[in-house]
Design an enzyme around this catalytic site. Structure first.
Site, PDB file in Angstrom:
ATOM      1  N   CYS A  22      10.661  78.070  43.645  1.00  0.00           N
ATOM      2  CA  CYS A  22      11.262  78.090  44.978  1.00  0.00           C
ATOM      3  C   CYS A  22      12.577  77.314  45.011  1.00  0.00           C
ATOM      4  O   CYS A  22      12.582  76.080  45.095  1.00  0.00           O
ATOM      5  CB  CYS A  22      10.272  77.483  45.982  1.00  0.00           C
ATOM      6  SG  CYS A  22      10.929  77.416  47.645  1.00  0.00           S
ATOM      7  N   CYS A  77      13.189  75.260  48.156  1.00  0.00           N
ATOM      8  CA  CYS A  77      12.384  74.032  48.243  1.00  0.00           C
ATOM      9  C   CYS A  77      12.934  72.962  47.295  1.00  0.00           C
ATOM     10  O   CYS A  77      12.982  71.785  47.649  1.00  0.00           O
ATOM     11  CB  CYS A  77      10.933  74.287  47.839  1.00  0.00           C
ATOM     12  SG  CYS A  77      10.220  75.784  48.500  1.00  0.00           S
ATOM     13  N   ASP A  78      13.310  73.355  46.090  1.00  0.00           N
ATOM     14  CA  ASP A  78      13.551  72.361  45.039  1.00  0.00           C
ATOM     15  C   ASP A  78      14.996  72.279  44.561  1.00  0.00           C
ATOM     16  O   ASP A  78      15.324  71.391  43.760  1.00  0.00           O
ATOM     17  CB  ASP A  78      12.654  72.686  43.821  1.00  0.00           C
ATOM     18  CG  ASP A  78      11.179  72.620  44.181  1.00  0.00           C
ATOM     19  OD1 ASP A  78      10.837  71.835  45.074  1.00  0.00           O
ATOM     20  OD2 ASP A  78      10.383  73.355  43.575  1.00  0.00           O
TER      21      ASP A  78
END
Ligand code: NAP
Length: 326
Positions: A133, A136-137
């Site tokens: 992701c 997200c990261d």
């Protein structure tokens, strides 16, 4: 007893909820305990959902869909469906908390799960330099050298997005052409931070406790070489999330839930399916939303004719709890 339970909270699930709620069916949405909103929660700008000419962020779009469903009386439960009993007119869903819900119809909109490379140490390094992701990261990889695996729209989107943070993004693909749409490919090709590594696969993950690189295998020459990396993002597609219904509903040869023609009717009366879990081909937010509409309309039609389908069981169920009659 409920009229409709919807399992899944992506575009298919929430659109089914909007239609079911507007039909006064008071749907209960089992939205998951961890992944509410489905795949669009991991997406940045959605540029191809009609009605948003300036694009909309994936999580914002999902929040709007949820608000719209709730406005008409849909109830959202932040839990997972753990077990299903799909026999007879009354279906039972056991949630992760142990709570059991009974319903006369059920819509499956469980979407799909990220595909893994299926190489050693994938689980061990997940969250330690290995991610599925970018939104997200990505932030953790400022000025780092990273790679994305894949050749579809997701890989193009992730690689392009990650150039906001990383100093260099390798795009590793197993063939010599991408399957991504031309516009997404062009964006990746035009980005000076992206370097494509064609005809290659990740053969090995390196690093102790934290990913430090990969071993790449050239699929033409079969040569291997090491590539130092701070992060690796896997974007090689998804598989339909069907673990709950194995042995309960018919599947297609591609692993999606089998439905009758263009309808959402599965192999069990009263069980409907929508979105990515039935779609091996198009898999767009807008097609999932349309599919959710079909499922809600099919469920509504089924409920209207339920007495003809299971006369005895419905009588028994409604006699047991007369106050719950629709
Ligand atoms: P996809 O289109 O199925 O592409 C998966 C890619 O990963 C393919 O290039 C495939 O290679 C590669 N791949 C699959 N298994 C692999 C493995 N084991 N090892 C290495 N590579 C592997 O999946 P997606 O990119 O996630 O897209 C899914 C759907 O969502 C598509 O319909 C796409 O259009 C849509 N989507 C749209 C947008 C957007 O419009 N903004 C954004 C993201 C996704 P091969 O090409 O060799 O098969």
């Amino acid at each position: 007893m409920l009229d409709v339970i919807i399992i899944g909270s992506g575009p298919a699930g929430f659109t089914a909820a909007i239609y079911a709620a507007r039909a006064n069916l008071r749907p209960l949405i089992i939205a998951s305990s961890v992944e509410v909103g489905g795949e669009l929660m991991n997406t940045t700008e959605v540029e191809n959902f009609p009605g948003f000419p300036e694009a909309i962020m994936g999580p914002d779009l999902m929040a709007k869909m949820q608000q719209q469903a709730e406005r008409f009386g849909a109830e959202v439960v932040y839990d997972d469906a753990a077990e299903l009993d799909l026999h007879g007119a009354v279906k039972r869903v056991t949630l992760g908390s142990g709570r059991v819900e009974e319903t006369r119809s059920l819509i499956f909109a469980t979407g799909s799960a990220y595909r893994k490379l299926n190489i050693p140490r994938e689980d061990e390094l997940s969250g330690h330099g290995l991610s599925w992701c970018a939104t997200c990261d990505g932030f953790f990889f400022r000025e780092k050298e990273i790679a994305v695996v894949g050749g579809g729209d997701s890989a193009m989107e992730e690689a392009t997005f990650l150039t906001k943070f990383a100093s260099k993004v390798y795009l590793i693909h197993r063939r010599d052409e991408f399957r991504a749409s031309k516009i997404m490919q062009r964006r990746a090709f035009d980005n000076a931070k992206i370097e494509v590594i064609w005809n290659s696969e990740v053969a090995e993950l390196k690093g102790q406790g934290q990913l430090s690189g990969v071993v790449l295998r050239d699929l033409v020459t079969r040569d291997t070489r090491e590539l130092a990396l701070d992060g690796l993002f896997i974007a090689i597609g998804n598989d339909p999330r069907t673990h709950l219904i194995h042995g309960k509903l018919d599947l297609t040869s591609q692993g999606t839930i089998a439905v009758d023609g263009r309808s959402s009717r599965t192999s069990v009366p009263g069980i409907f399916a929508a979105g990515d879990v039935i779609d091996p081909t198009y898999r767009q937010a807008v097609t999932a939303a349309a599919s959710g509409t079909v499922a809600a309309l099919d469920a509504e039609h089924y409920l209207a004719t339920l007495d003809d389908v299971f006369p005895t069981l419905v009588d028994a169920a409604t006699t047991a709890s007369p106050e719950e009659k629709p």
